[in-house]
Design a protein around this motif. Structure first.
Motif, PDB file in Angstrom:
ATOM      1  N   THR A  84       2.778  23.475  20.600  1.00 38.98           N
ATOM      2  CA  THR A  84       3.533  22.476  21.043  1.00 38.98           C
ATOM      3  C   THR A  84       2.564  21.216  21.616  1.00 38.98           C
ATOM      4  O   THR A  84       1.527  21.405  21.889  1.00 38.98           O
ATOM      5  CB  THR A  84       4.560  22.942  22.361  1.00 38.98           C
ATOM      6  N   LEU A  85       3.225  20.073  21.603  1.00 44.42           N
ATOM      7  CA  LEU A  85       2.352  18.880  22.078  1.00 44.42           C
ATOM      8  C   LEU A  85       2.204  19.049  23.471  1.00 44.42           C
ATOM      9  O   LEU A  85       0.873  18.729  23.883  1.00 44.42           O
ATOM     10  CB  LEU A  85       3.307  17.702  22.102  1.00 44.42           C
TER      11      LEU A  85
ATOM     12  N   ASP B 192       5.504  13.819  16.696  1.00 42.44           N
ATOM     13  CA  ASP B 192       6.361  14.919  16.930  1.00 42.44           C
ATOM     14  C   ASP B 192       5.443  16.136  16.609  1.00 42.44           C
ATOM     15  O   ASP B 192       4.490  16.132  15.814  1.00 42.44           O
ATOM     16  CB  ASP B 192       7.610  15.016  16.555  1.00 42.44           C
ATOM     17  N   LYS B 193       6.167  17.443  16.959  1.00 38.39           N
ATOM     18  CA  LYS B 193       5.428  18.643  16.476  1.00 38.39           C
ATOM     19  C   LYS B 193       5.325  18.645  14.874  1.00 38.39           C
ATOM     20  O   LYS B 193       4.462  19.041  14.217  1.00 38.39           O
ATOM     21  CB  LYS B 193       6.271  19.899  17.038  1.00 38.39           C
TER      22      LYS B 193
END
Length: 215
Positions: free
Chosen positions: A33-34, A54-55
């Protein structure tokens, strides 16, 4: 003194990707995840948006990264087995990313280059454009299957559940009568793991490539 640049500009994209790849290899895709990657760099997730919106973009970049490890420049005359062996080596090194590779392959430059090379090699063996395209997909999916569906590796994310499933499988196979199931009892250990990984992958790759020649 000039002002210090923001964290987003100080981050090196390749190094951030290396961090994300290490997380995927160690803990699987759900862990990528970020927020997790940002925490590893001691920055806020917002700092990563400079490189990945984004992911989904991060996962595309990770697939690009591993496919870029397939060396297509080492030999301009590399045959299909050489390229497939290189691809298999990469997929084995990064099994967490193997399953999402097909849907993201054409979204990356490295994937486009790989697809072009494989289709060209299949066309050189006499396959039509349609057959070559189809066979390239079959080969990729089959290699991924070899990696993510190894004998003795139940498809379960939870380690305790995996061990429980494997224990039940072992008990079932070991309970079989050698008189009734002579072949299964003789080969039971193979279905519980890989006594020889290299032999497993070599045989699987040979079967796939022999099938391509027969098609």
């Amino acid at each position: 003194m000039s002002p210090r640049p923001p964290a987003s500009e100080r981050l090196d994209r390749d190094e951030v990707l290396s961090t994300a790849l290490a997380i995927a290899d160690a803990d699987g895709l759900d862990a990528v995840t970020l927020r997790r990657v940002a925490a590893a760099w001691n920055v806020t997730p917002m700092a990563l948006y400079w490189h990945f919106k984004d992911k989904d973009a991060l996962l595309d970049a990770l697939v690009e990264r591993i496919l870029g490890e397939v060396d297509l420049t080492a030999s301009g005359k590399a045959d299909l087995r050489t390229v497939m062996t290189a691809l298999l080596r990469v997929l084995r090194a990064h099994p967490a990313l193997a399953e999402i590779t097909p849907i993201r392959l054409m979204r990356t430059d490295a994937g486009i280059d790989l697809a072009e090379r494989v289709i060209a090699l299949l066309r050189a063996e006499g396959h039509s454009p349609v057959a070559a395209a189809q066979l390239s997909i079959f080969l990729l999916n089959a290699l991924i299957g070899l990696v993510i569906r190894q004998p003795g590796d139940p498809a379960a994310a939870d380690p305790a559940l995996r061990e429980s499933l494997l224990t039940a499988k072992r008990a079932r196979l070991k309970s079989l009568s050698p008189q009734d199931y002579p072949n299964l009892t003789e080969t039971a250990d193979f279905f519980l793991g890989l006594p020889d990984e290299q032999e497993y992958y070599e045989r699987g790759l040979t079967m796939l490539l022999d099938g391509v020649r027969l098609t």
